[in-house]
Design a protein around this motif. Structure first.
Motif, short mmCIF file in Angstrom:
data_model
loop_
_atom_site.label_atom_id
_atom_site.label_comp_id
_atom_site.label_asym_id
_atom_site.label_seq_id
_atom_site.Cartn_x
_atom_site.Cartn_y
_atom_site.Cartn_z
N ARG A 89 15.30 -47.77 -81.33
CA ARG A 89 14.27 -48.17 -82.28
C ARG A 89 14.30 -49.68 -82.46
O ARG A 89 15.35 -50.31 -82.58
N ASP A 117 13.16 -51.58 -84.93
CA ASP A 117 13.29 -52.16 -86.26
C ASP A 117 14.69 -52.05 -86.84
O ASP A 117 14.92 -52.37 -88.00
N HIS A 118 15.64 -51.61 -86.02
CA HIS A 118 16.99 -51.32 -86.52
C HIS A 118 17.98 -52.26 -85.84
O HIS A 118 18.36 -52.07 -84.69
N ASP A 119 18.40 -53.30 -86.57
CA ASP A 119 19.22 -54.34 -85.96
C ASP A 119 20.55 -53.81 -85.40
O ASP A 119 20.95 -54.21 -84.30
N THR A 177 0.63 -54.69 -85.29
CA THR A 177 1.61 -54.91 -86.36
C THR A 177 2.75 -55.79 -85.88
O THR A 177 3.52 -56.29 -86.70
N LEU A 178 2.87 -55.96 -84.56
CA LEU A 178 3.97 -56.73 -83.98
C LEU A 178 3.54 -58.13 -83.57
O LEU A 178 4.27 -59.09 -83.76
N ASP A 205 5.35 -60.98 -90.14
CA ASP A 205 5.81 -59.78 -90.83
C ASP A 205 6.07 -58.62 -89.87
O ASP A 205 6.08 -57.46 -90.27
N ALA A 206 6.26 -58.91 -88.58
CA ALA A 206 6.48 -57.84 -87.59
C ALA A 206 7.72 -57.04 -87.95
O ALA A 206 8.79 -57.60 -88.19
N PRO A 207 7.61 -55.70 -87.98
CA PRO A 207 8.77 -54.86 -88.30
C PRO A 207 9.71 -54.73 -87.10
O PRO A 207 9.84 -53.67 -86.48
N VAL A 208 10.35 -55.84 -86.78
CA VAL A 208 11.20 -55.91 -85.58
C VAL A 208 12.53 -56.53 -85.95
O VAL A 208 12.59 -57.53 -86.68
N ILE A 228 7.30 -45.12 -84.58
CA ILE A 228 7.67 -46.53 -84.72
C ILE A 228 7.85 -47.13 -83.32
O ILE A 228 8.17 -46.41 -82.37
#
Length: 759
Positions: A232, A234-236, A265-266, A292-295, A325
């Motif tokens: 995924r 968005d999960h560091d 969104t990216l 604001d990219a969910p990355v 996602i």
């Protein structure tokens, strides 16, 4: 049929006309025009015989090109009158094999809208089936073992058609008529989730893989051309774990988003990028990241761009739709090895990276990485040309009188085989620095020469004697060998990309290339055509302290440049303070020339400036410092350094002058982002002025830009705009990369231009 009024015609169609629904299209067209005859595949393409009224025959032939299927590319169409037979009806006949092979194979193509609709329909027998395809989409090149392109010559041969699929395959009115990879859950490949030993894991494979990804685990996913590693985005912790296991410290990862809305969104998606993202090729597209990219920050550390692609296989669509996602989707390999594509090899090589393997039982015959592109002025600028493009040939306006094999360079290797007017540039092989990649290189050459029936009489290679591609060429027997200078090959590649034989003013800026004067070139101004070149200007040469170590440690190039400019009076700069202990040794190497070859490389100039600005003293992947310098440049800065250089072509002193300007601004505490922008603008303006000087001397008004440095969008836009304002016509790449991935094409066309035809 009245034989007295009937006419019969033999039609030959060449191009990408196999595996794209061309025979069913011909069948339907002949039926529409009430014509009799037959259509079939052979090793040259498609052959047709049609009989009927003369006007209908003429309309039929015109529509063969005008109304061809979406994936078809008709290169050549010839007709010949033959005696009528009077036999009624139109049929598809069995494919014909022969000695000569000129048939083309379609690239792998993203899932079409019709197949997606079936997969989403709970009442359809292919609902949720991850291998759905038709004549308009699906695997092609990666499953083809031989030609003609028929099911027995693909890796689908092991899956006998069920009665329903056989009926579709045989029905001329069906979308799957003679679609060679056709299958369904009853007769086609099946999805499995296994561990590193190949043992099945409990649960429904897709659902379990989705749950694992949601939990932050890493899943190896078997795609069209090889295995990818997914987690995924968005999960560091998940992304950081992937980096650690894959030994990929900082190089950005590619992302996959479910659809265009999710991609937005990216990244910012300009209108010109939309058809590239959503088209049939589905490359990774480098685009500006949203704030604001969910990355996770570890996806592309320090980078203002993200590489994003959309799903291109049914499995990807199902995976992304259920997960909800974006995911990281990066090549299934360790460090610089080629992508894994065989199941046992993938499990062995990826066992310490992946927590599980989402795989299936359809073999991949040819490994193929994802293509990577940027968008420049509304057109694709390839960074890596592979899946979706290969093996479609580049058709050129000149002929290869003798079959050619061009072996490419060492980094970002591709090879090229060519005959007639076609050049087949291979998929991305990678850096020829280990056995696995060298094996992929030699296996690929064997496959291409067999598939396209190219028996090379001329083998072209780089001049660098230590390149593995050069050593391979020199081991070939019974061929004419032809060495091509690296930067001449770059410019020739750009000429071929644009169908222009030259002569042109060529600007070749890259990392390194072997020069015939014993130095390493890389900041070159050439007057060139396909047969030869003259080096009319170049950046001033500086030592590379430690040789290749200076590529990995850009601070060494900073030391070399600063010593050339200031000698013992180097200012008290941070880069010198950071390396105070080793600085005298580096300067000593540079001054004595011991293990310090001289280079005119533009790439090494970028490295030096990046180190002086504190961006990178050491790099973990090729081009990292130069990329960081582009990324750091302030887009609002309009100023640029102007270096007054002497000589008929004012370029030699430019690098030194730019470094001096950078140092002056740094000491004046100017923001590094503004300095980086001014450096780019200054270098671009110097290139424009140098090209203008050559234009005045030669009368040439066309400039070709090539080399990996011209993947830098800031530099490229500034150079192109400046040249155009100066009245020049500018050639840039759009079909092959400007980096070393395009070298093999350049070598091939130079070899063709120089090679003497045999009697």
């Amino acid at each position: 049929m009245d034989l007295a009024s009937a006419h019969r015609m033999h039609v030959r169609v060449e191009g990408i006309v196999q595996g794209v629904g061309f025979r069913p299209f011909v069948y339907a067209l002949a039926t529409e025009y009430d014509l009799a005859g037959f259509v079939g595949n052979d090793t040259a393409g498609v052959f047709v015989e049609v009989e009927g009224d003369a006007d209908r025959l003429a309309a039929f032939v015109a529509d063969l090109s005008r109304r061809a299927p979406r994936l078809a590319q008709v290169e050549r169409l010839t007709t010949e009158a033959v005696p009528p037979t009077g036999r009624p009806g139109f049929v598809i006949v069995t494919s014909v094999t022969g000695a000569g092979r000129d048939a083309l194979i379609s690239p792998d193509t993203a899932t079409c809208a019709d197949c997606l609709a079936e997969m989403s329909d709970p009442t359809d027998r292919r609902h949720g089936y991850p291998f759905t395809n038709c004549t308009n989409c699906g695997p092609r090149f990666t499953i083809v073992e031989d030609v003609p392109y028929d099911r027995p010559t693909t890796t689908m041969a092991q899956f006998p058609l069920c009665s329903d699929c056989a009926a579709e395959y045989a029905d001329p009115g069906d979308r799957r008529f003679h679609a060679e990879p056709v299958c369904c859950p009853a007769c086609g490949p099946a999805l499995r989730l296994v561990d590193a030993d190949g043992h099945p894991l409990p649960g429904e494979p897709l659902d379990t893989a989705v749950r694992w990804l949601r939990d932050g685990l890493i899943v190896a996913v078997k795609g069209l051309g090889g295995y990818h590693l997914a987690t995924r985005a968005d999960h560091d912790p998940a992304v950081s774990t992937l980096r650690a296991r894959k030994h990929r410290e900082e190089k950005p990862f590619a992302l996959m988003a479910a659809d265009l809305r999710a991609a937005r969104t990216l990244v910012d998606v300009p209108p010109a990028a939309e058809p590239v993202l959503t088209g049939a090729r589905r490359p990774v597209v480098l685009l500006p990241r949203r704030a604001d990219a969910p990355v996770a920050g570890s996806v592309a550390p320090g980078n203002r761009e993200l590489g994003v692609m959309l799903p291109y296989s049914p499995l990807h669509h199902l995976l992304l739709a259920r997960l909800g996602i974006p995911i990281v989707l990066t090549s299934g390999n360790v460090s610089d090895e080629p992508i894994a594509h065989r199941d046992d090899d993938a499990r062995r090589r990826l066992a310490r990276i992946a927590d599980g393997f989402l795989t299936h039982d359809r073999r991949i015959h040819v490994r193929t990485d994802d293509s990577v592109v940027r968008v420049f002025r509304g057109r694709e600028l390839p960074v890596r040309r592979s899946r979706g493009h290969v093996p479609a040939p580049l058709t050129l306006p000149w002929r290869f009188d003798r079959p050619v094999l061009a072996c490419g360079a060492e980094l970002k290797n591709t090879f090229c085989v060519a005959k007639g007017r076609r050049a087949f540039v291979s998929h991305h092989v990678g850096d020829l620095e280990n056995y696995e990649t060298l094996r992929a290189f030699t296996d690929g050459i064997a496959h291409f020469t067999r598939l396209f029936d190219v028996r090379p009489e001329v083998v072209a290679h780089d001049l660098h004697p230590e390149y593995l591609s050069t050593k391979y060429a020199l081991q070939r027997e019974d061929v004419e060998l032809l060495g091509v200078q690296h930067h001449h090959a770059h410019i020739a590649s750009c000429l071929a990309d644009n169908g222009d034989p030259g002569p042109v003013i060529g600007v070749a800026f890259d990392g390194l290339g072997y020069g015939p004067d014993g130095t390493l070139w890389g900041g070159e101004l050439l007057v060139a055509d396909l047969t030869g070149y003259e080096r009319v200007g170049h950046l001033g040469a500086v030592p590379m302290p430690g040789g290749v170590a200076a590529v990995r440690e850009p601070w060494r190039m900073a030391a070399a440049y600063l010593d050339e400019i200031y000698g013992d009076a180097v200012p008290d700069l941070p880069v010198r303070c950071r390396h105070e202990r080793d600085w005298p040794a580096m300067v000593g190497l540079a001054r004595t020339g011991t293990n310090a070859p001289r280079t005119s490389s533009a790439g090494r100039l970028f490295d030096a400036v990046a180190a002086i600005l504190g961006l990178h003293d050491r790099v973990t992947y090729e081009g990292q410092a130069a990329i960081a310098l582009e990324q750091r440049a302030d887009p609002g800065e309009r100023g640029g350094y102007r270096v007054e250089a002497a000589g008929p072509v004012p370029l030699r002193e430019v690098g030194f002058g730019l470094v001096r300007c950078v140092v002056d601004d740094l000491l004046a505490e100017v923001d590094p982002g503004r300095i980086a922008a001014r450096f780019h603008h200054g270098l671009a303006d110097a290139v424009v002025r140098a090209a203008g000087a050559v234009r005045e001397r030669t009368g040439l008004a066309t400039v070709a830009l090539s080399g990996g440095v011209f993947q830098n969008m800031l530099l490229l836009e500034r150079v192109v705009s400046g040249l155009e304002q100066d009245g020049s016509r500018v050639l840039v790449h759009s079909r092959v990369p400007p980096n070393d991935g395009g070298i093999s094409l350049g070598q091939a066309v130079v070899a063709a231009a120089r090679a003497v035809p045999t009697a």
